[in-house]
Design a protein around this motif. Structure first.
Motif, PDB file in Angstrom:
ATOM      1  N   ARG A   1      -3.961  -3.522 -13.182  1.00 45.43           N
ATOM      2  CA  ARG A   1      -3.208  -4.100 -14.291  1.00 45.43           C
ATOM      3  C   ARG A   1      -2.062  -3.196 -14.753  1.00 45.43           C
ATOM      4  O   ARG A   1      -1.238  -3.610 -15.554  1.00 45.43           O
ATOM      5  CB  ARG A   1      -4.146  -4.340 -15.484  1.00 45.43           C
ATOM      6  N   THR A   2      -2.039  -1.963 -14.280  1.00 44.46           N
ATOM      7  CA  THR A   2      -0.986  -1.063 -14.723  1.00 44.46           C
ATOM      8  C   THR A   2       0.362  -1.491 -14.164  1.00 44.46           C
ATOM      9  O   THR A   2       0.477  -1.816 -12.974  1.00 44.46           O
ATOM     10  CB  THR A   2      -1.271   0.396 -14.325  1.00 44.46           C
ATOM     11  N   THR A   3       1.367  -1.477 -15.004  1.00 49.02           N
ATOM     12  CA  THR A   3       2.708  -1.864 -14.556  1.00 49.02           C
ATOM     13  C   THR A   3       3.411  -0.731 -13.817  1.00 49.02           C
ATOM     14  O   THR A   3       4.534  -0.908 -13.330  1.00 49.02           O
ATOM     15  CB  THR A   3       3.572  -2.298 -15.755  1.00 49.02           C
ATOM     16  N   MET A   4       2.776   0.425 -13.707  1.00 52.17           N
ATOM     17  CA  MET A   4       3.352   1.538 -12.959  1.00 52.17           C
ATOM     18  C   MET A   4       3.008   1.466 -11.473  1.00 52.17           C
ATOM     19  O   MET A   4       3.597   2.191 -10.667  1.00 52.17           O
ATOM     20  CB  MET A   4       2.886   2.872 -13.539  1.00 52.17           C
ATOM     21  N   HIS A   5       2.052   0.640 -11.090  1.00 53.07           N
ATOM     22  CA  HIS A   5       1.780   0.407  -9.677  1.00 53.07           C
ATOM     23  C   HIS A   5       2.774  -0.620  -9.174  1.00 53.07           C
ATOM     24  O   HIS A   5       2.800  -1.766  -9.649  1.00 53.07           O
ATOM     25  CB  HIS A   5       0.352  -0.086  -9.472  1.00 53.07           C
ATOM     26  N   ARG A   6       3.596  -0.221  -8.201  1.00 47.01           N
ATOM     27  CA  ARG A   6       4.696  -1.071  -7.734  1.00 47.01           C
ATOM     28  C   ARG A   6       4.842  -0.977  -6.217  1.00 47.01           C
ATOM     29  O   ARG A   6       4.376  -0.034  -5.588  1.00 47.01           O
ATOM     30  CB  ARG A   6       6.015  -0.610  -8.365  1.00 47.01           C
ATOM     31  N   THR A   7       5.553  -1.962  -5.667  1.00 44.70           N
ATOM     32  CA  THR A   7       5.958  -1.880  -4.271  1.00 44.70           C
ATOM     33  C   THR A   7       7.119  -0.895  -4.159  1.00 44.70           C
ATOM     34  O   THR A   7       7.699  -0.489  -5.174  1.00 44.70           O
ATOM     35  CB  THR A   7       6.427  -3.246  -3.752  1.00 44.70           C
TER      36      THR A   7
ATOM     37  N   ALA B   1       9.958  -1.615  -3.492  1.00 41.57           N
ATOM     38  CA  ALA B   1      11.099  -2.310  -4.098  1.00 41.57           C
ATOM     39  C   ALA B   1      10.953  -2.417  -5.610  1.00 41.57           C
ATOM     40  O   ALA B   1      11.778  -3.048  -6.275  1.00 41.57           O
ATOM     41  CB  ALA B   1      11.256  -3.699  -3.486  1.00 41.57           C
ATOM     42  N   TRP B   2       9.898  -1.789  -6.149  1.00 36.12           N
ATOM     43  CA  TRP B   2       9.604  -1.743  -7.576  1.00 36.12           C
ATOM     44  C   TRP B   2       9.149  -3.095  -8.133  1.00 36.12           C
ATOM     45  O   TRP B   2       9.243  -3.373  -9.324  1.00 36.12           O
ATOM     46  CB  TRP B   2      10.801  -1.199  -8.380  1.00 36.12           C
TER      47      TRP B   2
ATOM     48  N   MET C   1       0.828  -1.205   0.000  1.00 36.07           N
ATOM     49  CA  MET C   1       0.000   0.000   0.000  1.00 36.07           C
ATOM     50  C   MET C   1       0.865   1.260   0.000  1.00 36.07           C
ATOM     51  O   MET C   1       0.524   2.258  -0.648  1.00 36.07           O
ATOM     52  CB  MET C   1      -0.931  -0.003   1.213  1.00 36.07           C
ATOM     53  N   GLU C   2       1.983   1.216   0.700  1.00 37.41           N
ATOM     54  CA  GLU C   2       2.877   2.368   0.706  1.00 37.41           C
ATOM     55  C   GLU C   2       3.421   2.629  -0.693  1.00 37.41           C
ATOM     56  O   GLU C   2       3.490   3.783  -1.141  1.00 37.41           O
ATOM     57  CB  GLU C   2       4.033   2.142   1.673  1.00 37.41           C
ATOM     58  N   GLY C   3       3.784   1.582  -1.401  1.00 38.94           N
ATOM     59  CA  GLY C   3       4.352   1.754  -2.731  1.00 38.94           C
ATOM     60  C   GLY C   3       3.337   2.226  -3.754  1.00 38.94           C
ATOM     61  O   GLY C   3       3.620   3.122  -4.553  1.00 38.94           O
ATOM     62  N   VAL C   4       2.139   1.643  -3.730  1.00 43.80           N
ATOM     63  CA  VAL C   4       1.130   1.949  -4.741  1.00 43.80           C
ATOM     64  C   VAL C   4       0.415   3.257  -4.441  1.00 43.80           C
ATOM     65  O   VAL C   4       0.166   4.060  -5.345  1.00 43.80           O
ATOM     66  CB  VAL C   4       0.107   0.797  -4.842  1.00 43.80           C
ATOM     67  N   GLU C   5       0.090   3.487  -3.183  1.00 42.90           N
ATOM     68  CA  GLU C   5      -0.792   4.604  -2.838  1.00 42.90           C
ATOM     69  C   GLU C   5      -0.144   5.663  -1.942  1.00 42.90           C
ATOM     70  O   GLU C   5      -0.826   6.571  -1.471  1.00 42.90           O
ATOM     71  CB  GLU C   5      -2.069   4.073  -2.165  1.00 42.90           C
TER      72      GLU C   5
END
Length: 571
Positions: free
Chosen positions: A198-204, A206-207, A109-113
């Protein structure tokens, strides 16, 4: 009989799309008992003469999942007429969750939002494991606004597959069967649908990609069949390409969206915004939505009402000093030290010189200095990011260097102002065209998310003050319908979204002539002192939730009348 509340003499826009009319709204308990003329006694009366009376707004795209555990108001949603909010969007959430996976879901959640892990660690009590248990927890905690939830793909995949769920490994037959049962059980417990990203730009951080990003057709069919079996619920998706990473991304997801929508007979809601990288693709996507509708598949784009972009400020995740090659040495220093340095003539000269001869690219090449705008002016007008308002255009008009314009704005606001870099919907006319399309809905406010990057939870206020009052894009009756009845019906919220006899008394009283935004503020009001970008409003006289006044003149009444929202088939 004495009414509990009467909202008297307002211009009623009831959410149905029908013409506005003048009348009284009478409330007893949590329901509306009549609309028309009421001369009888009441425990409380709100004088709405000269004001607009509407249903409470339904925000179907928030990330208040964590915040509601420590902030029952879901701020700043409560400041913008929102009475019902949906969490569990973009495929991320906190249920189902085994105890061993809690840290991972917070990490995700920290990475995506952009929700600080420190705040989540301190604020979330984790009194659940399954999704039905999560809903029961939400039903028990104090709430100011109503909250409903999607079951999210990432936690479900981790729950069903363990560590393999965080990879692009296909699920086994046994794992798919477990997912199917979990989705049906969640729907039976009252979930409003299922959300996937599905977007590949949403990441943890650690990417690593979000679990579910690469889910195959078998897994997507399993989700659709589970919703079909229950007979209710929305499939919410952030499609490939939504974040600007692939101009043809939506085409790939469209190939499965249409058959899944047709086979499941459930609507699919997905994010649609104009991308800076390919500014005209949204037109093709709307054409595809129209073709899908002709086949009987309901694809409903969620569109944003204004430009969506990074807010650069002192204390946000991206400082305006990153615009200067020589600015990085100041970042991280105490604010007073930064302020003193920026007022020093030698330091200023060094910063200006460092920008000379540069390419103008910023944010790793995602934008240029032509896309940097001082967030200045009054209210909604500050978001008119036309080319003539960029720092480059201002510098040209004033005969200054761009660096000087940026520094002048920083110092004029005493380091409390912001610059906006609109990565999405850079052309407000494009946003207006998407809003006005008959098959689109309104969303992407992201309340609770991007706490140090953006602040778009004020979308409802912007819609009414800018698109209805200033630009007259469509009549207020249609705008209110898109904010209330349309999402309430699509998400299966019984007796909400319209002002009618027998409906829940979720109501706004709005001074439309005064309605406007205040400037964003960076506060440290989250647990552990974590940052939170927020934005207020003026013009909301009252917001009523389930028959109780929640907000009056922008101030919380002290009441906490919110409740858990469950789907239309829940009994």
């Amino acid at each position: 009989m004495k009414a509990d509340l009467v909202i008297r003499g307002g211009t009623i826009v009831d959410g149905s799309g029908g013409p506005a009319f003048t009348g009284d709204v009478v409330v007893e308990g949590d329901r509306i008992t009549s609309i028309g003329k009421h001369d009888g006694p009441a425990t409380e009366v709100i004088d709405a003469r000269g004001k607009v009376v509407t249903p409470g707004f339904v925000d179907i795209h928030t990330h208040l999942d964590a915040q509601i555990t420590w902030d029952p108001l879901g701020s700043p949603s409560n400041l913008h007429g929102v009475t019902s909010a949906v969490v569990g969007n973009c495929g991320v959430g906190f249920a189902p969750c085994k105890p061993a996976d809690r840290d991972y879901l917070m990490f995700l959640m920290e990475g995506v939002e952009d929700i600080p892990r420190a705040a989540m660690k301190e604020g979330i009590s984790w009194q659940w494991e399954t999704f039905p248990e999560y809903l029961e927890h939400v039903a028990r905690i104090p709430l100011g606004i109503n909250i409903g939830a999607h079951l999210s793909h990432a936690p479900l995949r981790i729950f069903a597959m363990g560590e393999r769920g965080a990879t692009d490994t296909p699920a086994s037959d046994a794992e798919l069967a477990l997912m199917h049962r979990a989705i049906v059980d969640a729907m039976k417990a009252g979930a409003l649908g299922f959300a996937s990203g599905r977007t590949t730009m949403h990441r943890t951080p650690a990417w690593d990609p979000v679990p579910g990003t690469f889910a195959d057709r078998r897994e997507l069919d399993t989700i659709g069949r589970a919703l079909a079996e229950y007979g209710s619920g929305v499939l919410e998706v952030v499609p490939l390409g939504a974040a600007g990473e692939d101009a043809k991304g939506f085409d790939k997801d469209y190939e499965w969206m249409v058959p899944v929508a047709l086979e499941s007979k459930r609507p699919i809601s997905f994010g649609l915004i104009q991308n800076l990288a390919y500014p005209d693709v949204w037109r093709d996507i709307l054409d595809k939505v129209e073709r899908a509708a002709q086949q009987g598949a309901r694809l409903v784009p969620q569109v944003a009402v204004r430009s969506v972009g990074i807010l650069m400020g002192f204390g946000t995740s991206i400082s305006p000093l990153t615009l200067f090659p020589a600015g990085f040495e100041l970042i991280g220093k105490p604010l007073a030290e930064q302020s003193a340095a920026l007022r020093d003539a030698d330091c200023r000269a060094k910063l200006v010189e460092s920008m000379r001869g540069g390419s103008g690219d910023i944010l790793g090449g995602m934008a240029t200095l032509n896309h940097v705008f001082p967030l200045s002016g009054r209210g909604v007008d500050a978001y008119e990011v036309t080319p003539d308002r960029s720092v480059v255009a201002i510098a040209r008009r004033e005969g200054k260097e761009v660096a000087e314009v940026i520094l002048d704005h920083i110092l004029a606001t005493d380091l409390k102002g912001f610059f906006i870099v609109p990565l999405f919907n850079p052309d407000l006319d494009a946003a207006g065209a998407m809003l006005d399309h008959p098959l689109t809905g309104i969303g992407l406010g992201d309340s609770g998310a991007h706490t140090s990057q953006t602040c778009d939870a004020s979308y409802s206020t912007f819609l009414l003050a800018y698109w209805v009052r200033k630009r007259k894009l469509f009549p207020i009756e249609r705008a209110i319908q898109k904010l209330t009845a349309d999402p309430a019906r699509m998400w299966g919220l019984r007796d909400r979204g319209e002002l009618r006899r027998g409906g829940y008394a979720d109501i706004n009283v709005i001074d439309l002539d005064r309605l406007d935004l205040t400037m964003p503020e960076l506060r440290h009001e989250f647990p552990a002192g974590a940052p939170h970008l927020t934005q207020g409003s003026i013009g909301y006289d009252a917001t009523v939730v389930n028959g109780k006044v929640l907000m009056r003149g922008g101030q919380h009444s002290g009441a906490l009348p919110g409740t858990l929202l469950r789907n239309e088939l829940y009994r």
